[in-house]
Design a protein around this motif. Sequence first.
Motif, PDB file in Angstrom:
ATOM      1  N   THR A  50     -73.922   9.457  39.020  1.00 31.41           N
ATOM      2  CA  THR A  50     -74.999   8.454  38.917  1.00 31.41           C
ATOM      3  C   THR A  50     -75.548   8.128  40.305  1.00 31.41           C
ATOM      4  O   THR A  50     -76.750   7.914  40.470  1.00 31.41           O
ATOM      5  CB  THR A  50     -74.535   7.155  38.220  1.00 31.41           C
ATOM      6  N   LEU A  71     -74.414  13.292  31.094  1.00 33.81           N
ATOM      7  CA  LEU A  71     -74.415  12.645  29.768  1.00 33.81           C
ATOM      8  C   LEU A  71     -73.992  13.612  28.662  1.00 33.81           C
ATOM      9  O   LEU A  71     -74.046  14.831  28.832  1.00 33.81           O
ATOM     10  CB  LEU A  71     -75.802  12.074  29.467  1.00 33.81           C
ATOM     11  N   ARG A  73     -76.131   2.977  36.071  1.00 34.58           N
ATOM     12  CA  ARG A  73     -74.682   3.169  36.167  1.00 34.58           C
ATOM     13  C   ARG A  73     -74.080   3.339  34.778  1.00 34.58           C
ATOM     14  O   ARG A  73     -74.552   2.730  33.820  1.00 34.58           O
ATOM     15  CB  ARG A  73     -74.022   1.966  36.855  1.00 34.58           C
ATOM     16  N   CYS A  74     -73.065   4.183  34.694  1.00 37.83           N
ATOM     17  CA  CYS A  74     -72.348   4.313  33.429  1.00 37.83           C
ATOM     18  C   CYS A  74     -70.874   4.543  33.735  1.00 37.83           C
ATOM     19  O   CYS A  74     -70.500   4.832  34.875  1.00 37.83           O
ATOM     20  CB  CYS A  74     -72.911   5.442  32.576  1.00 37.83           C
ATOM     21  N   GLU A  75     -70.047   4.407  32.691  1.00 40.81           N
ATOM     22  CA  GLU A  75     -68.606   4.509  32.936  1.00 40.81           C
ATOM     23  C   GLU A  75     -68.135   5.969  32.928  1.00 40.81           C
ATOM     24  O   GLU A  75     -67.459   6.403  33.854  1.00 40.81           O
ATOM     25  CB  GLU A  75     -67.836   3.696  31.894  1.00 40.81           C
ATOM     26  N   GLY A 112     -70.261   8.637  30.929  1.00 45.02           N
ATOM     27  CA  GLY A 112     -71.445   9.488  30.748  1.00 45.02           C
ATOM     28  C   GLY A 112     -71.356  10.388  29.532  1.00 45.02           C
ATOM     29  O   GLY A 112     -72.282  10.450  28.734  1.00 45.02           O
ATOM     30  N   ILE A 114     -72.468   9.281  26.046  1.00 49.12           N
ATOM     31  CA  ILE A 114     -73.836   8.751  25.884  1.00 49.12           C
ATOM     32  C   ILE A 114     -74.752   9.857  25.363  1.00 49.12           C
ATOM     33  O   ILE A 114     -74.780  10.967  25.910  1.00 49.12           O
ATOM     34  CB  ILE A 114     -74.372   8.225  27.236  1.00 49.12           C
ATOM     35  N   ILE A 153     -76.854  -0.648  32.812  1.00 46.84           N
ATOM     36  CA  ILE A 153     -75.410  -0.346  32.826  1.00 46.84           C
ATOM     37  C   ILE A 153     -74.965   0.036  31.415  1.00 46.84           C
ATOM     38  O   ILE A 153     -75.117  -0.757  30.475  1.00 46.84           O
ATOM     39  CB  ILE A 153     -74.577  -1.558  33.305  1.00 46.84           C
ATOM     40  N   LEU A 154     -74.417   1.233  31.268  1.00 52.04           N
ATOM     41  CA  LEU A 154     -73.910   1.694  29.968  1.00 52.04           C
ATOM     42  C   LEU A 154     -72.417   1.975  30.113  1.00 52.04           C
ATOM     43  O   LEU A 154     -72.032   2.944  30.778  1.00 52.04           O
ATOM     44  CB  LEU A 154     -74.653   2.961  29.526  1.00 52.04           C
ATOM     45  N   ASP A 208     -69.435   3.323  28.410  1.00 47.45           N
ATOM     46  CA  ASP A 208     -69.318   4.199  27.245  1.00 47.45           C
ATOM     47  C   ASP A 208     -67.888   4.674  27.000  1.00 47.45           C
ATOM     48  O   ASP A 208     -67.666   5.866  26.802  1.00 47.45           O
ATOM     49  CB  ASP A 208     -70.268   5.391  27.401  1.00 47.45           C
TER      50      ASP A 208
END
Length: 243
Positions: free
Chosen positions: A34, A56, A70-72, A74, A77, A90-91, A93
């Motif tokens: 990210t 993702l 930002r994602c945890e 990816g 998602i 912010i996701l 996931d």
Amino acid sequence: MNELLGFEASKSGEMYNDLATVFMRARQRAVKLTQQYNRLYGEDEEKRMAVLNDLLGSVGETIFFEPDFRCEFGKNIHIGDRFYANFDCILLDGGEIFIGDDVLFGPRVGIFTTNHAIDATEQAAGGCYSKNVTIGDDVWLGANVTINQGVTIGKNTIVGSGSVVTKSLPESVIAVGNPCRVLREITEKIKRTTFSARSNFLNGFEQTLVPFYGKLTFEWSGDQWQITVIRLTKIGHMKRLRR
Ligand SMILES: CC(=O)SCCNC(=O)CCNC(=O)[C@H](O)C(C)(C)COP(=O)(O)OP(=O)(O)OC[C@H]1O[C@@H](n2cnc3c(N)ncnc32)[C@H](O)[C@@H]1OP(=O)(O)O
């Protein structure tokens, strides 16, 4: 707690150990990718899409996050076609996040699929459980919307700024508040006139946003102009953002 099953446990709603190596490594990888995606802002969009494809679980065509996204992890998602997220999305996931086609996120939207364990001992040991979140086609989430675990937002629904969504919402409603409740259904039909934007502001708007969206339309409601965005689908038909 299930340490062996890793993502299988997190995606199925079982309690899992969030501190297990498999999750720590996946989290580090997602942060690095990210950061790379955000750094590429303003560069060739193909390069940014390549990073998203790597990061993702699945992506459609024309996916765009303003910085910083930002994602945890990816990989949990999944995003459809023509997605736009404004700043600071912010996701988280741990569970899966499914986002449909033609979805818009305002600034600072957060989707959080994971809860820490309620029991303090399990919490300290890294116990977590996740529930999937689904966002339907044509949904618009306003600024600072928070979506909690297990929520489904029906297609064509609008969620007002600052809302905290703790329960699923039906199709074609406007919903607001904390906790988020349905304000009204979206039923009205609006007649539109389409013409080219010519002012400096609108030319700038066209250059920055319309390539992702499609065309602008304007409607005179009697005392004010209402600006609406009409997006082009893959096959070239007009698709209304708001009805
Ligand atoms: C992709 C992007 O970047 S989006 C850009 C970011 N923009 C935003 O986030 C703005 C989001 N827009 C909103 O929140 C709007 O208020 C909407 C779309 C949800 C509702 O708009 P409208 O249908 O015009 O609702 P309206 O303004 O008439 O308000 C109706 C009632 O709901 C209340 N209300 C409206 N929005 C909210 C909200 N976000 N939270 C709580 N209450 C709200 C109003 O106070 C009003 O209450 P009242 O009847 O007691 O007076």
